[in-house]
Design a protein around this motif. Structure first.
Motif, PDB file in Angstrom:
ATOM      1  N   CYS B  28      27.314  32.283  35.874  1.00  7.27           N
ATOM      2  CA  CYS B  28      27.849  33.731  35.346  1.00  7.27           C
ATOM      3  C   CYS B  28      26.609  34.336  34.855  1.00  7.27           C
ATOM      4  O   CYS B  28      25.921  34.404  34.213  1.00  7.27           O
ATOM      5  CB  CYS B  28      28.749  33.679  33.931  1.00  7.27           C
ATOM      6  SG  CYS B  28      29.441  34.898  33.725  1.00  7.27           S
ATOM      7  N   GLY B  29      26.529  35.680  35.698  1.00  8.89           N
ATOM      8  CA  GLY B  29      25.683  36.703  35.578  1.00  8.89           C
ATOM      9  C   GLY B  29      24.445  36.374  36.590  1.00  8.89           C
ATOM     10  O   GLY B  29      23.288  36.984  36.655  1.00  8.89           O
ATOM     11  N   GLN B  36      30.079  37.064  44.670  1.00 13.53           N
ATOM     12  CA  GLN B  36      30.476  35.558  44.656  1.00 13.53           C
ATOM     13  C   GLN B  36      30.047  35.429  43.141  1.00 13.53           C
ATOM     14  O   GLN B  36      30.591  34.196  42.685  1.00 13.53           O
ATOM     15  CB  GLN B  36      29.259  35.066  45.438  1.00 13.53           C
ATOM     16  CG  GLN B  36      29.588  35.353  46.775  1.00 13.53           C
ATOM     17  CD  GLN B  36      30.723  35.082  47.285  1.00 13.53           C
ATOM     18  OE1 GLN B  36      31.471  34.253  46.942  1.00 13.53           O
ATOM     19  NE2 GLN B  36      31.421  35.892  48.124  1.00 13.53           N
ATOM     20  N   ASP B  37      29.543  36.098  42.246  1.00 11.27           N
ATOM     21  CA  ASP B  37      29.456  35.760  40.864  1.00 11.27           C
ATOM     22  C   ASP B  37      30.919  35.670  40.328  1.00 11.27           C
ATOM     23  O   ASP B  37      31.036  34.717  39.479  1.00 11.27           O
ATOM     24  CB  ASP B  37      28.718  36.884  40.109  1.00 11.27           C
ATOM     25  CG  ASP B  37      28.005  36.552  38.601  1.00 11.27           C
ATOM     26  OD1 ASP B  37      26.742  36.304  38.580  1.00 11.27           O
ATOM     27  OD2 ASP B  37      28.901  36.578  37.858  1.00 11.27           O
ATOM     28  N   ILE B  38      31.474  36.723  40.515  1.00  9.97           N
ATOM     29  CA  ILE B  38      33.036  36.815  39.921  1.00  9.97           C
ATOM     30  C   ILE B  38      33.885  35.448  40.700  1.00  9.97           C
ATOM     31  O   ILE B  38      34.566  34.724  40.130  1.00  9.97           O
ATOM     32  CB  ILE B  38      33.649  37.993  40.511  1.00  9.97           C
ATOM     33  CG1 ILE B  38      32.838  39.145  39.525  1.00  9.97           C
ATOM     34  CG2 ILE B  38      34.872  38.068  40.015  1.00  9.97           C
ATOM     35  CD1 ILE B  38      33.374  40.414  40.099  1.00  9.97           C
ATOM     36  N   ALA B  39      33.818  35.342  41.968  1.00  6.30           N
ATOM     37  CA  ALA B  39      34.394  34.170  42.509  1.00  6.30           C
ATOM     38  C   ALA B  39      34.139  33.042  41.968  1.00  6.30           C
ATOM     39  O   ALA B  39      35.049  32.123  41.489  1.00  6.30           O
ATOM     40  CB  ALA B  39      33.768  34.045  44.027  1.00  6.30           C
TER      41      ALA B  39
END
Lengths: 93, 251
Positions: B28-29, B36-39
């Motif tokens: 995360c971050g 892709q961070d969100i995925a």
């Protein structure tokens, strides 16, 4: 990844409604664009269908042309169907 | 406890989901790109959601008035029953992807089969989780192909990830005593049947990704019975810090 094209994302919030533009994102190809859109724009249950379009394929009107394009419509109130008496039998107008 | 085996069986799967969810959350971050961070954090949250369902049921089976939080936050490493794969460090994006693919190619077939469990509660957990697992495998398999059949560098990194993680793929499909018994009782699933489907999926995806399937069948194991790599202790130190330092703390 800097070279990945930009995509415009359209989401249909529920069956029967229009797809609405919600934003844009980067992706290498259309499949990744759909997946990214699913992850970025539907994670809070916002949609049932996604359209993606490469931003470069969007043709936009020129802001400098806004006077000739939109001004003339401003004083044409008669184009709004507000001068008719609607019979009661007509619903959903 | 009335049903010790069901308790252990349930914990195994709870721990898999929690530890892999925690690992993915470390991204995360730090994801390679925002999308892709969100995925990855979406998948992390799916897994933690699955872990909650498993832990809630485990606490119920245990019948000692404990909660899902007690099971997640107050057990030590040797009481954890997750496979060694899920506690392996994130490494680079390729390693995270391949770890995820190995887990997903197991869990999508696992949940599919578990929907037929004679235990209604397990069948319900499986039905809910299966849809998530199907998205996860689509995502991770897609990335294995992209990276494997991508640039020279991505291919190299993917090849390294396969070599490093391959020995952790066998434990998932090799039944321990708990699983053998659960399968016999009609509660658990037939891991041999799953293995055939899982192996076929791995072959299909790695072939498409232009990656060589390792011949070795050597498998690290022990996680399912509480024998872990050194990594798990560090994960738990992060995960459990708050409850250990401030017992009973609530939001």
């Amino acid at each position: 990844m800097k070279n990945w094209p930009l995509w415009e994302i359209f989401i249909r919030s529920k069956a029967g409604l229009n797809h609405k533009h919600v934003g844009s994102l980067h992706a290498a190809d259309e499949e990744m664009a759909i997946q990214n859109a699913r992850d970025v724009y539907t994670r809070r249950n916002e949609g049932v269908s996604i359209w993606v379009v490469k931003s470069e394929f969007i043709v936009a009107s020129d802001p400098d042309d806004s006077d000739p394009l939109y001004e003339p419509a401003k004083d044409k109130v008669y184009r709004h169907p507000t001068f008719y008496e609607l019979p009661d039998e007509v619903k959903h107008m | 406890m009335k049903n010790q085996n069901l308790f252990h069986y349930t914990l195994q799967h709870a721990d898999n989901c929690l530890i892999l969810g925690q690992r993915l959350g470390e991204w995360c971050g730090h994801g390679p790109i925002l999308e892709q961070d969100i995925a990855m954090t979406n998948i992390s949250l799916d897994l933690i959601g699955q872990a909650r369902m498993w832990y809630q049921y485990a606490a119920e089976i245990q019948g000692e008035g404990k909660t899902e939080d007690d099971l997640a936050y107050l057990r030590d490493a040797w009481d954890y029953r997750n496979v060694l794969l899920v506690e392996q460090p994130n490494g680079d994006f390729a390693k995270t992807i391949f770890r995820q693919f190995l887990f997903d190619s197991y869990s999508c077939y696992f949940y599919e089969a578990l929907m037929n469990s004679s235990d209604e509660h397990l069948a319900a957990i499986a039905a809910k989780s299966h849809k998530e697992a199907l998205y996860h495998i689509k995502w991770s398999a897609d990335w294995v192909v992209r990276l494997g059949d991508g640039t020279e560098e991505s291919h190299e990194r993917m090849t390294a990830a396969v070599a490093e993680l391959w020995p952790y793929s066998g434990e998932l499909t090799k039944a321990n005593k708990t699983e053998a018994e659960a399968s016999k009782d009609g509660i658990g699933i037939d891991l041999q049947a799953l293995k055939e489907r899982r192996d076929a999926k791995i072959r299909e995806v790695l072939t498409e990704a232009a990656l060589t399937i390792p011949e070795s069948t050597y498998a690290h194991e022990g996680g399912k019975d509480g024998r872990h790599t050194e990594h798990l202790g560090y994960i738990l130190a992060d995960l459990q810090f708050l409850q250990r330092a401030y017992p009973g703390l609530e939001w």
